[in-house]
Structures are given as C-alpha cells and as structure tokens.
Motif scaffolding. Structure first.
Motif, short mmCIF file in Angstrom:
data_model
loop_
_atom_site.label_atom_id
_atom_site.label_comp_id
_atom_site.label_asym_id
_atom_site.label_seq_id
_atom_site.Cartn_x
_atom_site.Cartn_y
_atom_site.Cartn_z
N THR A 194 0.82 -1.21 0.00
CA THR A 194 0.00 0.00 0.00
C THR A 194 0.86 1.26 0.00
O THR A 194 0.63 2.18 -0.79
N LEU A 195 1.86 1.30 0.86
CA LEU A 195 2.73 2.48 0.89
C LEU A 195 3.54 2.58 -0.40
O LEU A 195 3.85 3.69 -0.85
N GLN B 111 2.44 1.79 -3.36
CA GLN B 111 1.53 2.39 -4.34
C GLN B 111 1.35 3.88 -4.09
O GLN B 111 1.30 4.68 -5.03
N LEU B 112 1.30 4.27 -2.82
CA LEU B 112 1.15 5.68 -2.48
C LEU B 112 2.41 6.48 -2.81
O LEU B 112 2.33 7.68 -3.06
N LYS C 68 4.08 6.58 -5.40
CA LYS C 68 3.97 7.12 -6.75
C LYS C 68 3.25 8.47 -6.75
O LYS C 68 3.44 9.27 -7.65
N ARG C 69 2.42 8.70 -5.73
CA ARG C 69 1.64 9.93 -5.62
C ARG C 69 2.13 10.79 -4.46
O ARG C 69 1.41 11.62 -3.92
N ARG C 70 3.37 10.60 -4.05
CA ARG C 70 3.92 11.24 -2.84
C ARG C 70 3.74 12.75 -2.83
O ARG C 70 3.56 13.36 -1.79
N ASP D 288 1.24 14.38 -3.76
CA ASP D 288 -0.17 14.72 -3.57
C ASP D 288 -0.57 14.89 -2.10
O ASP D 288 -1.68 15.33 -1.81
N PHE D 289 0.30 14.53 -1.16
CA PHE D 289 -0.04 14.63 0.25
C PHE D 289 1.19 14.95 1.08
O PHE D 289 2.32 14.73 0.64
N ILE E 182 1.05 10.76 6.11
CA ILE E 182 0.21 9.56 6.18
C ILE E 182 0.06 9.22 7.65
O ILE E 182 1.04 9.23 8.40
N HIS F 127 11.06 6.97 0.93
CA HIS F 127 9.89 7.82 0.71
C HIS F 127 9.22 8.30 2.00
O HIS F 127 8.48 9.29 1.98
N TYR F 128 9.44 7.59 3.09
CA TYR F 128 8.71 7.88 4.32
C TYR F 128 9.65 7.91 5.52
O TYR F 128 10.70 7.29 5.51
#
Length: 83
Positions: A5-6, A8-9, A11-13, A15-16, A19, A45-46
């Motif tokens: 899930t993370l 997939q997210l 790719k849209r990092r 956008d937000f 998390i 990424h996180y």
C-alpha cells in the motif's frame, strides 16, 4: 499489506504531506516502525515522525497492572512503554 500500500502511495507522494497509520486494539507499533525504517523502498519515501499511544483511561490501569503467567508479556505495558 503495508509495504504494498505504501509502495503504491509513493507514486503519488507529491499529492499529500503526511500519512497516518492507525491500528486498533492491542497493536504493537514496533513491526510498523521496523518495516518503514529497514525497507529501502519505504525509508526512501517515508519517515516516522511520531508514535501516538491512546489508552482507555477507564480501563488502562487494569491492563497495566495485570499479572501475566511466567514468561508472558503484558502487551498493554509493552505498548505504552514503546510509545
């Protein structure tokens, strides 16, 4: 699955900004922290900013003081200590 899930997210990092991962019940945060910090796909990424522990104030003392059989872990005490 957290990694999927993370991933997939990621790719849209753009956008937000953040998390929030919420677990319910007696949920040990250590595996989530370990996954994000040790998996290069996640740590690139996180980052963990905070761990927040919420406890039911009416019942928390019962769980923290609960006597466990020898060798057993008091999960409530362990989670509050970790947080």
């Amino acid at each position: 699955d957290l990694v999927r899930t993370l991933g997939q997210l990621a790719k849209r990092r753009k956008d937000f900004d953040a998390i929030i991962l919420e677990t319910t019940g007696l949920a040990d945060p250590a595996p989530v922290v370990y996954t994000i910090q040790t998996n290069p796909k996640m740590s690139d990424h996180y980052r963990i900013d905070s761990i927040i522990c919420l406890a039911d104030c009416k019942h928390v003392s019962i769980h923290l003081d609960e006597k466990k059989p020898d060798g057993s872990v008091n999960e409530a005490l362990q989670q509050v200590a970790f947080s």
